[in-house]
Design an enzyme around this catalytic site. Structure first.
Site, PDB file in Angstrom:
ATOM      1  N   ASN A 291      17.483  23.541  75.610  1.00 53.61           N
ATOM      2  CA  ASN A 291      16.443  22.819  74.850  1.00 53.61           C
ATOM      3  C   ASN A 291      16.594  22.740  73.532  1.00 53.61           C
ATOM      4  O   ASN A 291      16.406  23.661  72.761  1.00 53.61           O
ATOM      5  CB  ASN A 291      15.036  23.599  75.174  1.00 53.61           C
TER       6      ASN A 291
ATOM      7  N   HIS B  27       6.182  22.883  78.355  1.00 54.89           N
ATOM      8  CA  HIS B  27       6.703  23.675  77.420  1.00 54.89           C
ATOM      9  C   HIS B  27       5.586  24.168  76.814  1.00 54.89           C
ATOM     10  O   HIS B  27       4.771  23.803  76.029  1.00 54.89           O
ATOM     11  CB  HIS B  27       7.732  22.943  76.537  1.00 54.89           C
TER      12      HIS B  27
ATOM     13  N   GLU C  98       5.297  24.867  73.462  1.00 60.88           N
ATOM     14  CA  GLU C  98       5.168  24.240  72.337  1.00 60.88           C
ATOM     15  C   GLU C  98       4.194  22.882  72.586  1.00 60.88           C
ATOM     16  O   GLU C  98       3.341  22.468  71.825  1.00 60.88           O
ATOM     17  CB  GLU C  98       6.432  23.874  71.609  1.00 60.88           C
TER      18      GLU C  98
ATOM     19  N   GLY D 207      11.370  31.997  70.171  1.00 62.16           N
ATOM     20  CA  GLY D 207      11.918  31.795  68.676  1.00 62.16           C
ATOM     21  C   GLY D 207      11.354  33.078  67.782  1.00 62.16           C
ATOM     22  O   GLY D 207      11.548  33.035  66.661  1.00 62.16           O
TER      23      GLY D 207
ATOM     24  N   SER E 132      14.205  33.854  73.485  1.00 60.66           N
ATOM     25  CA  SER E 132      15.119  34.436  72.810  1.00 60.66           C
ATOM     26  C   SER E 132      16.523  34.890  73.681  1.00 60.66           C
ATOM     27  O   SER E 132      16.862  35.979  73.297  1.00 60.66           O
ATOM     28  CB  SER E 132      14.567  35.527  72.197  1.00 60.66           C
TER      29      SER E 132
HETATM   30  P1  13P Z   1      14.391  30.419  71.864  1.00 54.92           P
HETATM   31  O1  13P Z   1      15.470  30.429  72.780  1.00 54.92           O
HETATM   32  O2  13P Z   1      14.615  29.985  70.328  1.00 54.92           O
HETATM   33  O3  13P Z   1      13.388  31.460  71.930  1.00 54.92           O
HETATM   34  O4  13P Z   1      13.312  29.216  72.350  1.00 54.92           O
HETATM   35  C1  13P Z   1      13.353  29.449  73.837  1.00 54.92           C
HETATM   36  C2  13P Z   1      12.435  28.078  74.353  1.00 54.92           C
HETATM   37  O5  13P Z   1      11.441  27.668  74.085  1.00 54.92           O
HETATM   38  C3  13P Z   1      13.257  27.256  75.413  1.00 54.92           C
HETATM   39  O6  13P Z   1      12.577  26.223  76.086  1.00 54.92           O
END
Ligand code: 13P
Length: 252
Positions: free
Chosen positions: A10, A96, A98, A174, A214
């Site tokens: 992503n 997602h 976010e 993240g 992560s």
């Molecule tokens: P990270 O791998 O940066 O933690 O993000 C995960 C994510 O939100 C994938 O959709």
């Protein structure tokens, strides 16, 4: 039951079209002989056509990061399933964290998007996951249950069989704080049980459940060794071909 593993990147809000095409080309080169696993990348909309062109002779699949349920109309800021497919996508990430937490998307909206994607033959990657407060309060499974039930409301068995689920604990996204393989496996086992309850066990055994949060080259192997982890949805480590290809080439 054999489920074909899926490693998905992503890219979130990163890259111009030229930058995205360059990364996509190097990922495509590294994925020439990926017989036993699938690879998907989700660029921003503005780079999608360039990315689709860059991976066209490879097995790499292209996904949107969201999609509207309508084909066209007065929906400022949205992209339709027809447009996504026209730009080269065959899959789409939905719900997602976010989208849910920064942009206020709720389960009902996510459900409309899931149904719209399915109607137009896009494979939805439905994301679910609890916040840290919810986990600490012992509500993880209740949150997952609500998100699954609401997200899949009015989705029939035939359509549900085409879905991918992604378990992304919000506290692991993240943050560098990956869920332990046991925490991830427990959640995936629970989610598969939910699919069996909502539909039937046979269907639950075929739906892929990805882990996201992560995921890095140094933890993918142990995550993929768990029986109910069928792949990964990778954010930060998907932004460089070296780390993403190492994740694609996991050995469990
Ligand atoms: P990270 O791998 O940066 O933690 O993000 C995960 C994510 O939100 C994938 O959709």
């Amino acid at each position: 039951m054999a489920r074909r593993p899926l490693i998905a990147g992503n890219w979130k809000m990163h890259f111009t079209a030229a930058e995205a095409a360059q990364l996509a080309s190097s990922i495509a080169r590294g994925c020439r002989n990926m017989g036993d696993r699938e690879v998907m990348i989700a660029p921003p909309y503005t780079a999608m056509a360039a990315v689709a062109a860059a991976v066209q002779d490879s097995p790499v699949l292209v996904a949107g990061q969201n999609v509207c349920w309508e084909k066209e109309g007065a929906f400022t800021g949205e992209i339709s399933p027809v447009m996504l497919k026209d730009a080269g996508a065959s899959m789409v990430i939905l719900g997602h964290s976010e989208r849910r937490h920064i942009f206020g998307e709720n389960d009902a909206l996510v459900n409309r998007r899931v149904k719209g994607a399915l109607l137009h033959d896009l494979v939805p990657v439905l994301c679910v996951g609890e916040t840290l407060e919810e986990r600490d309060a012992g509500q993880t499974f209740a949150v997952l249950e609500n998100q699954m039930k609401a997200g899949l409301a009015d989705v029939g068995a035939e359509e549900a069989g085409r879905l991918v689920i992604a378990y992304e604990p919000v506290w692991a996204i993240g943050t560098g704080r990956t869920a332990t393989r046991e925490q991830a496996q427990d959640a995936h086992f629970f989610l598969r049980g939910m699919l069996a309850g909502l539909y039937e066990k046979k269907l639950a055994d075929t739906v892929r459940i990805l882990y996201g949060g992560s995921v890095k080259p140094d933890n993918i192997d142990s995550l993929m060794a768990e029986p109910d982890i069928d792949g990964a949805l990778v954010g930060g480590a998907a932004l460089k071909s070296e780390s993403f290809l190492r994740i694609v080439q996991y050995t469990a």
